[in-house]
Design a protein around this motif. Sequence first.
Motif, PDB file in Angstrom:
ATOM      1  N   GLY A 261     -91.846 -19.350  65.119  1.00  0.00           N
ATOM      2  CA  GLY A 261     -92.372 -19.741  66.419  1.00  0.00           C
ATOM      3  C   GLY A 261     -93.858 -19.955  66.449  1.00  0.00           C
ATOM      4  N   SER A 262     -94.497 -20.101  65.268  1.00  0.00           N
ATOM      5  CA  SER A 262     -95.946 -20.265  65.227  1.00  0.00           C
ATOM      6  C   SER A 262     -96.378 -21.607  64.665  1.00  0.00           C
ATOM      7  CB  SER A 262     -96.566 -19.141  64.374  1.00  0.00           C
ATOM      8  OG  SER A 262     -96.050 -19.179  63.039  1.00  0.00           O
ATOM      9  N   ALA A 263     -95.467 -22.563  64.541  1.00  0.00           N
ATOM     10  CA  ALA A 263     -95.808 -23.860  63.960  1.00  0.00           C
ATOM     11  C   ALA A 263     -96.581 -24.705  64.952  1.00  0.00           C
ATOM     12  CB  ALA A 263     -94.541 -24.596  63.530  1.00  0.00           C
ATOM     13  N   GLY A 264     -97.588 -25.414  64.454  1.00  0.00           N
ATOM     14  CA  GLY A 264     -98.348 -26.337  65.286  1.00  0.00           C
ATOM     15  C   GLY A 264     -97.711 -27.712  65.288  1.00  0.00           C
ATOM     16  N   ARG A 265     -98.310 -28.608  66.095  1.00  0.00           N
ATOM     17  CA  ARG A 265     -97.744 -29.959  66.190  1.00  0.00           C
ATOM     18  C   ARG A 265     -97.816 -30.683  64.850  1.00  0.00           C
ATOM     19  NH1 ARG A 265     -99.484 -33.613  71.183  1.00  0.00           N
ATOM     20  NH2 ARG A 265     -98.287 -31.911  72.159  1.00  0.00           N
ATOM     21  N   ALA A 266     -98.920 -30.514  64.133  1.00  0.00           N
ATOM     22  CA  ALA A 266     -99.047 -31.171  62.827  1.00  0.00           C
ATOM     23  C   ALA A 266     -97.974 -30.672  61.862  1.00  0.00           C
ATOM     24  CB  ALA A 266    -100.439 -30.928  62.255  1.00  0.00           C
ATOM     25  N   ASP A 267     -97.686 -29.373  61.925  1.00  0.00           N
ATOM     26  CA  ASP A 267     -96.631 -28.816  61.074  1.00  0.00           C
ATOM     27  C   ASP A 267     -95.294 -29.500  61.357  1.00  0.00           C
ATOM     28  OD1 ASP A 267     -98.397 -26.938  59.981  1.00  0.00           O
ATOM     29  OD2 ASP A 267     -98.018 -25.541  61.628  1.00  0.00           O
ATOM     30  N   LEU A 268     -94.989 -29.684  62.653  1.00  0.00           N
ATOM     31  CA  LEU A 268     -93.710 -30.289  63.033  1.00  0.00           C
ATOM     32  C   LEU A 268     -93.626 -31.743  62.589  1.00  0.00           C
ATOM     33  CD1 LEU A 268     -93.293 -28.819  66.643  1.00  0.00           C
ATOM     34  CD2 LEU A 268     -92.266 -28.009  64.505  1.00  0.00           C
ATOM     35  N   VAL A 269     -94.760 -32.470  62.701  1.00  0.00           N
ATOM     36  CA  VAL A 269     -94.765 -33.875  62.282  1.00  0.00           C
ATOM     37  C   VAL A 269     -94.521 -33.990  60.783  1.00  0.00           C
ATOM     38  CG1 VAL A 269     -96.205 -35.936  62.031  1.00  0.00           C
ATOM     39  CG2 VAL A 269     -96.215 -34.659  64.188  1.00  0.00           C
ATOM     40  N   ILE A 270     -95.246 -33.186  60.004  1.00  0.00           N
ATOM     41  CA  ILE A 270     -95.080 -33.250  58.548  1.00  0.00           C
ATOM     42  C   ILE A 270     -93.674 -32.820  58.148  1.00  0.00           C
ATOM     43  CG2 ILE A 270     -95.881 -32.329  56.341  1.00  0.00           C
ATOM     44  CD1 ILE A 270     -98.641 -32.012  57.565  1.00  0.00           C
ATOM     45  N   LEU A 271     -93.161 -31.785  58.818  1.00  0.00           N
ATOM     46  CA  LEU A 271     -91.802 -31.326  58.514  1.00  0.00           C
ATOM     47  C   LEU A 271     -90.779 -32.410  58.842  1.00  0.00           C
ATOM     48  CD1 LEU A 271     -90.277 -28.877  57.453  1.00  0.00           C
ATOM     49  CD2 LEU A 271     -90.052 -28.060  59.797  1.00  0.00           C
ATOM     50  N   GLY A 272     -91.004 -33.141  59.939  1.00  0.00           N
ATOM     51  CA  GLY A 272     -90.099 -34.239  60.283  1.00  0.00           C
ATOM     52  C   GLY A 272     -90.131 -35.352  59.248  1.00  0.00           C
ATOM     53  N   VAL A 273     -91.325 -35.664  58.732  1.00  0.00           N
ATOM     54  CA  VAL A 273     -91.439 -36.693  57.687  1.00  0.00           C
ATOM     55  C   VAL A 273     -90.726 -36.248  56.419  1.00  0.00           C
ATOM     56  CG1 VAL A 273     -93.057 -37.934  56.207  1.00  0.00           C
ATOM     57  CG2 VAL A 273     -93.570 -37.633  58.642  1.00  0.00           C
ATOM     58  N   LEU A 274     -90.926 -34.982  56.049  1.00  0.00           N
ATOM     59  CA  LEU A 274     -90.245 -34.461  54.860  1.00  0.00           C
ATOM     60  C   LEU A 274     -88.725 -34.494  55.040  1.00  0.00           C
ATOM     61  CD1 LEU A 274     -92.477 -31.356  54.018  1.00  0.00           C
ATOM     62  CD2 LEU A 274     -92.352 -33.491  52.745  1.00  0.00           C
ATOM     63  N   GLY A 275     -88.275 -34.139  56.252  1.00  0.00           N
ATOM     64  CA  GLY A 275     -86.838 -34.172  56.506  1.00  0.00           C
ATOM     65  C   GLY A 275     -86.269 -35.571  56.434  1.00  0.00           C
ATOM     66  N   GLY A 276     -86.990 -36.543  56.998  1.00  0.00           N
ATOM     67  CA  GLY A 276     -86.530 -37.923  56.932  1.00  0.00           C
ATOM     68  C   GLY A 276     -86.467 -38.434  55.500  1.00  0.00           C
ATOM     69  N   ALA A 277     -87.498 -38.082  54.696  1.00  0.00           N
ATOM     70  CA  ALA A 277     -87.491 -38.494  53.289  1.00  0.00           C
ATOM     71  C   ALA A 277     -86.331 -37.849  52.537  1.00  0.00           C
ATOM     72  CB  ALA A 277     -88.824 -38.117  52.637  1.00  0.00           C
TER      73      ALA A 277
END
Length: 554
Positions: A261-277
């Motif tokens: 529960g401590s992830a920032g917006r940048a963390d979520l964006v990068i995680l989404g890119v990694l997930g899509g890849a």
Amino acid sequence: MIGMTAATRRWFARLTAAAGLLVTLVALLIAPAGPASAHAVLVSSSPVSSVVVPTGPAEVVLTFSESVRKVPGKIRVIAPDGSRADRGEPTFEGAVVTIPVDPAGGRGTYLVSYRVISADSHPVSGAFTYSVGAPSPPPVDSGDDSRADPVVGNAVKVAKYLGYVGLLLVAGPALVLAALWPRRLPRRGPTRLAWFGLGLVALSALADVWLQVPYTAGGGLLDVTGEGFSTVLGSTFGVAHLVRLGLLAAAAFLLRPLLAGSAGRADLVILGVLGGAALLTWPLAGHPAASPAPAVSVVVDAVHLGSMAVWLGGLVTLAGFLLRQADERELGAILPIWSRWAALAVSALLLAGTVQALIEVATPDALVGTTYGRLLLGKIGLFVLVIAVAAYSRQLVRRRAAAGRPAAVRRAIQVELAITAVVLGLSATLVQTTPARTAATDVAGAPSGYFSTTVASPIFSVQVEMDPAERGNNSVHLYTYTKDNRPQPVVEWRATAALPSAGIEPIEIPLLPLTDNHATGEINLPAAGEWQLRVTARTSDIDQATVTVTVPVR
């Protein structure tokens, strides 16, 4: 990371994830490019199956529907006495495999057995016979140890099934914890589920790579060699799985703060890119990357897979945790939002699945006449049932009954998950099944209208083959041999076809040399009759000869 501040740890996680993504992009750029094909099938051979030829050929040519790769030591030609008739290693040129054969072998029936790898990483094996002079009892390939092991085949399906389950178990909790989870509720349950799902995906990828060795080469679970591993890891299949493992490792650094529960917006964006890849590695290692429209198929399959993970993973998290722990007020706020997300995911799933089916099936006949098509129909039927249950669940939410009747929603979700568990099993089987568009065109063997003959000229002989010797499109194969029945190199080929009885003047046949003594061409014959095929072969600056063959065309 002892001694690091929270900000420093977050910066380090982002840096690691970005590095993982960079490595992934580089790996995809340098990955071996594969031709567009899928589950190649043998469409023709020379000599053709069951044919009787007057003299022994100097080579056996296998033509597949798509490009294929070599499985070391798995292509053999067995003479009537059981000895090896092939000489040297076969050559692979796209979809054409040429096997050198001793032309001085004895009379009788020869056995050709083969095992190759299609562009979508699946093995293709088979055998056929041809006879020289006259048929005899067919020989047995006592050295053929490449038969498919059913244990390995089933293990591959199980590994893929676990990968799909792991994907939804990590995607669902991550999405719900990031956007829907009430702050007052403990996060331990969905967090453990997400880590378990991540582990399943990693385990599935490792198992896929291990099993691919005996799956393609033939053998049991433990028939794995260093050479086999090297071959698999050097293929598109192997690169895609290594990339998937690298992305999982990079994503793990950012998954921890998200689950906490401590992830920032940048963390979520990068995680989404990694997930899509990471999603792209599934289609890149299977049928979609080898379809007639690979770019479309890869994207569509990734959308299909991602929508499935969001929808089913979210259902698992809702049924397993939120509906049990959240109060009526929280459910009243959460369920309408989830209902909209689920509707979007299902819409994307349906759209992507429709496009995918159109590409992989191609024709209505293939839908009902192939194993792939029938499995797809079964999957569609179950999916319709799931949609009906999901619609009932959504009705409960729309009527504001969910907050007061969480048990009813939970039961509906459990029915959805039970049916979709079977759907996932069908999906794991589908990715190991020859696509309907390919299976429907599996025409290996000797067509009923096939024509073959050998004619002699003063300086060489020409073997002429036409398939299927019927009105419409026909394939022509030409082979030249010396007087002592050895391959005769040709510098230039020319060929025409005419039908004098119908007033059809000579039609030129464009020829493509495949080897020094073998050329092929395609021609459309508009009418039936006794066609006159005229072939000219120039063997040097001063030597050439022309032969004429009458081909009965139905």
